[in-house]
Design a protein around this motif. Sequence first.
Motif, PDB file in Angstrom:
ATOM      1  N   PRO A  15     -27.654 -21.297  30.791  1.00 46.37           N
ATOM      2  CA  PRO A  15     -29.502 -21.608  30.371  1.00 46.37           C
ATOM      3  C   PRO A  15     -28.600 -21.949  28.710  1.00 46.37           C
ATOM      4  CG  PRO A  15     -28.953 -19.553  31.249  1.00 46.37           C
ATOM      5  CD  PRO A  15     -27.889 -20.559  31.731  1.00 46.37           C
ATOM      6  N   ASP A  16     -30.026 -22.468  27.830  1.00 41.34           N
ATOM      7  CA  ASP A  16     -29.283 -22.716  26.370  1.00 41.34           C
ATOM      8  C   ASP A  16     -29.054 -21.362  25.985  1.00 41.34           C
ATOM      9  OD1 ASP A  16     -29.983 -25.642  27.324  1.00 41.34           O
ATOM     10  OD2 ASP A  16     -31.473 -26.111  25.786  1.00 41.34           O
ATOM     11  N   ASP A  17     -29.724 -20.618  25.643  1.00 45.77           N
ATOM     12  CA  ASP A  17     -29.623 -19.324  24.912  1.00 45.77           C
ATOM     13  C   ASP A  17     -27.991 -18.310  24.933  1.00 45.77           C
ATOM     14  OD1 ASP A  17     -31.903 -19.237  24.517  1.00 45.77           O
ATOM     15  OD2 ASP A  17     -32.909 -17.941  24.887  1.00 45.77           O
ATOM     16  N   ILE A  18     -27.484 -19.262  26.875  1.00 42.24           N
ATOM     17  CA  ILE A  18     -26.065 -18.841  26.738  1.00 42.24           C
ATOM     18  C   ILE A  18     -24.901 -19.664  26.183  1.00 42.24           C
ATOM     19  CG2 ILE A  18     -24.405 -18.442  28.903  1.00 42.24           C
ATOM     20  CD1 ILE A  18     -26.932 -16.421  28.639  1.00 42.24           C
ATOM     21  N   LEU A  19     -25.238 -20.786  26.068  1.00 37.18           N
ATOM     22  CA  LEU A  19     -24.811 -21.766  25.317  1.00 37.18           C
ATOM     23  C   LEU A  19     -24.467 -21.543  24.234  1.00 37.18           C
ATOM     24  CD1 LEU A  19     -25.769 -25.280  27.386  1.00 37.18           C
ATOM     25  CD2 LEU A  19     -23.258 -23.902  27.841  1.00 37.18           C
ATOM     26  N   THR A  20     -25.391 -21.333  23.858  1.00 44.69           N
ATOM     27  CA  THR A  20     -25.508 -21.347  22.135  1.00 44.69           C
ATOM     28  C   THR A  20     -24.585 -20.448  21.309  1.00 44.69           C
ATOM     29  OG1 THR A  20     -27.714 -22.021  22.184  1.00 44.69           O
ATOM     30  CG2 THR A  20     -26.947 -20.239  19.992  1.00 44.69           C
ATOM     31  N   ILE A  21     -24.668 -18.430  22.178  1.00 45.08           N
ATOM     32  CA  ILE A  21     -23.768 -17.514  22.364  1.00 45.08           C
ATOM     33  C   ILE A  21     -22.173 -17.619  22.462  1.00 45.08           C
ATOM     34  CG2 ILE A  21     -23.335 -15.341  22.989  1.00 45.08           C
ATOM     35  CD1 ILE A  21     -26.202 -14.553  23.562  1.00 45.08           C
ATOM     36  N   ILE A  22     -21.926 -18.863  23.746  1.00 47.64           N
ATOM     37  CA  ILE A  22     -20.809 -19.422  23.438  1.00 47.64           C
ATOM     38  C   ILE A  22     -19.708 -20.287  22.140  1.00 47.64           C
ATOM     39  CG2 ILE A  22     -18.861 -20.312  24.795  1.00 47.64           C
ATOM     40  CD1 ILE A  22     -20.915 -19.658  27.042  1.00 47.64           C
ATOM     41  N   THR A  23     -20.961 -20.990  22.069  1.00 49.46           N
ATOM     42  CA  THR A  23     -20.833 -21.862  21.464  1.00 49.46           C
ATOM     43  C   THR A  23     -20.454 -20.971  19.617  1.00 49.46           C
ATOM     44  OG1 THR A  23     -22.558 -22.530  21.260  1.00 49.46           O
ATOM     45  CG2 THR A  23     -21.131 -23.792  22.653  1.00 49.46           C
ATOM     46  N   SER A  24     -21.412 -19.951  19.593  1.00 47.65           N
ATOM     47  CA  SER A  24     -21.389 -19.203  18.239  1.00 47.65           C
ATOM     48  C   SER A  24     -20.198 -19.144  17.826  1.00 47.65           C
ATOM     49  CB  SER A  24     -22.513 -18.110  17.971  1.00 47.65           C
ATOM     50  OG  SER A  24     -21.959 -17.112  19.081  1.00 47.65           O
ATOM     51  N   SER A  25     -19.065 -18.842  18.524  1.00 45.28           N
ATOM     52  CA  SER A  25     -17.640 -18.637  17.512  1.00 45.28           C
ATOM     53  C   SER A  25     -17.144 -19.555  17.381  1.00 45.28           C
ATOM     54  CB  SER A  25     -16.773 -17.570  18.636  1.00 45.28           C
ATOM     55  OG  SER A  25     -16.765 -18.570  19.674  1.00 45.28           O
ATOM     56  N   PHE A  26     -17.448 -21.084  17.510  1.00 41.97           N
ATOM     57  CA  PHE A  26     -16.461 -22.298  17.440  1.00 41.97           C
ATOM     58  C   PHE A  26     -16.880 -22.661  15.876  1.00 41.97           C
ATOM     59  CE2 PHE A  26     -16.969 -24.205  21.367  1.00 41.97           C
ATOM     60  CZ  PHE A  26     -16.089 -23.061  22.929  1.00 41.97           C
ATOM     61  N   SER A  27     -16.049 -22.825  15.084  1.00 41.18           N
ATOM     62  CA  SER A  27     -15.809 -23.688  14.004  1.00 41.18           C
ATOM     63  C   SER A  27     -17.197 -24.763  14.040  1.00 41.18           C
ATOM     64  CB  SER A  27     -15.245 -24.344  12.887  1.00 41.18           C
ATOM     65  OG  SER A  27     -14.277 -24.926  14.110  1.00 41.18           O
ATOM     66  N   PRO A  28     -17.837 -25.944  13.012  1.00 41.21           N
ATOM     67  CA  PRO A  28     -18.106 -26.859  12.762  1.00 41.21           C
ATOM     68  C   PRO A  28     -17.294 -28.113  13.162  1.00 41.21           C
ATOM     69  CG  PRO A  28     -18.830 -25.693  11.178  1.00 41.21           C
ATOM     70  CD  PRO A  28     -17.251 -24.998  11.444  1.00 41.21           C
TER      71      PRO A  28
END
Length: 520
Positions: A15-28
């Motif tokens: 789900p998009d919400d899970i993907l957003t949480i996963i990528t939240s630790s990534f830098s731009p």
Amino acid sequence: MSSDLCGSRLFLALPDDILTIITSSFSPGDLCNLGLTCPGLDSFMSSHKVWLFQCDKLGLVPYTTLIEWRKGVFSYKALCRFLVNIQPMIGTWVHRNPELRHVVYVMPGFLSVVGCRIIPQEIGPLGLEDGPILWTPVFEILCNHVGSTSFFLHGKERGVDYVYPGLLKSVDRDCNVLLLEVEHRHQRGGGKLADLKNFTHEADNEVSSSQRIVGRKWTEKPFICLESDDRELLLEFVTSQVRDIVPDAANVLLFPRPRIDAVDSQQDFIVLHERRLLLLQMYERGNMNHDLKSDEGSPLNPTELGSSEISKSVDCTCNYPASQAAETKEFYSCKHWPYMYESLSAFYKFPIRAPKACDEEYAGLWGGTFGLPPSADKPGKPLFLIYISYEESEGKQQMIANKILDGKSRLSPFNGSTMFIVNIDEPSMTIFPWNTDQQSNPISVMQSFKGEGICYWSRHRYPSIEPGSLFVLENGLLVYLWEHAREVLTLKRLYLGELLKRGERLPSFPPVLNFAHLTS
């Protein structure tokens, strides 16, 4: 598990919400690189939700402000590009110059960052919390629709407000120096730069060293390598040529004012959107209403550069704008105050850190004044900006108060001077001499520390060190008492960004002097 659901497809099936949480630790940068791996990931990594989270994670402006700023750019990704670029510049910048007492606070504006000079001033009748703080704009960096930057220097000449377009040359991640320079801009075939390099005829007996450097050597060496007088001469010449009068519509607000009413807030946003578009159009046109003619009223006559041919060659309109660079330099510091290169037109970043909850709770920026009984809101008294930091010395934890702005007309001592030092492990035995404040409210002392401070009252020919005590009051004030002189400095914690939003804007200095005055 289906053979079709593996690798990036498995990742994208979340789900998009899970993907957003996963990528939240990534830098731009990580997000951009991940998006290059396959079309599906590129589509997700370009989504508004991912980049809105990245913008919010930077913590520069509130979430609701990001939503409003998005209306002026193509995407949140473009907005994040701008925010990442200017983030290292946010904060307090200083210069020791005793004439102007430079303190510049760089803060978010409206799809921009604004360098605001804090004017030495007295505390008004409304006090620090409700009274307007006096300030003037130094520079402004706007975000365009793709997230690139547009730099403007602010200044006032002969009673007229001008903006001076230039370049944001570079921003180091750990920058600690802001420099104002003149930047070469090459054209195809060499352009005016080639003309200037080919200017080799000079009469050594008739042309000064300064004029020869500006006319010839500037094209052979970096701007920073010129003599300080030559750098100032060149900066003044360039700003006299590349400038435009600020329209009334662009001279009202630089950032939204604190509002309670939503209608008033929205009206401010409309004004700020229009102002930004107007300045960006002026910047993109490039051929603004430049005052290219030299007359007796100009800040600098081009012929002072040594030759009218040189002044014609220095085509500031397209080749030689002023530029700002945010660089990292090595220099010594004492009590957190940097040792400065006095001949540079530069600001130095002052490392104001947020207070820690336990052992450094009083660290940060404070404002206040002298006077009895203790009060940080004494009308008519000069406003002091004090930075409190912590340092370990000889196994003891010390609290150090450095003055970074003095509101008095006669500056003594210099900015950066240590006002007092206290040992937080050594309680003071001195009894606080007042039971009530100016409003007859009872005063409750929570803590006290023993220390020493600079005493420079009128009866002393030279500043001296005297013992004293720092008292922490229940209402949040800090009070330092010089025991022998019986003088009191009362401090209240300040948040400059909020004070400036409801402050009073004053006219700017002339452009080069407005940035940082060259002292040698």
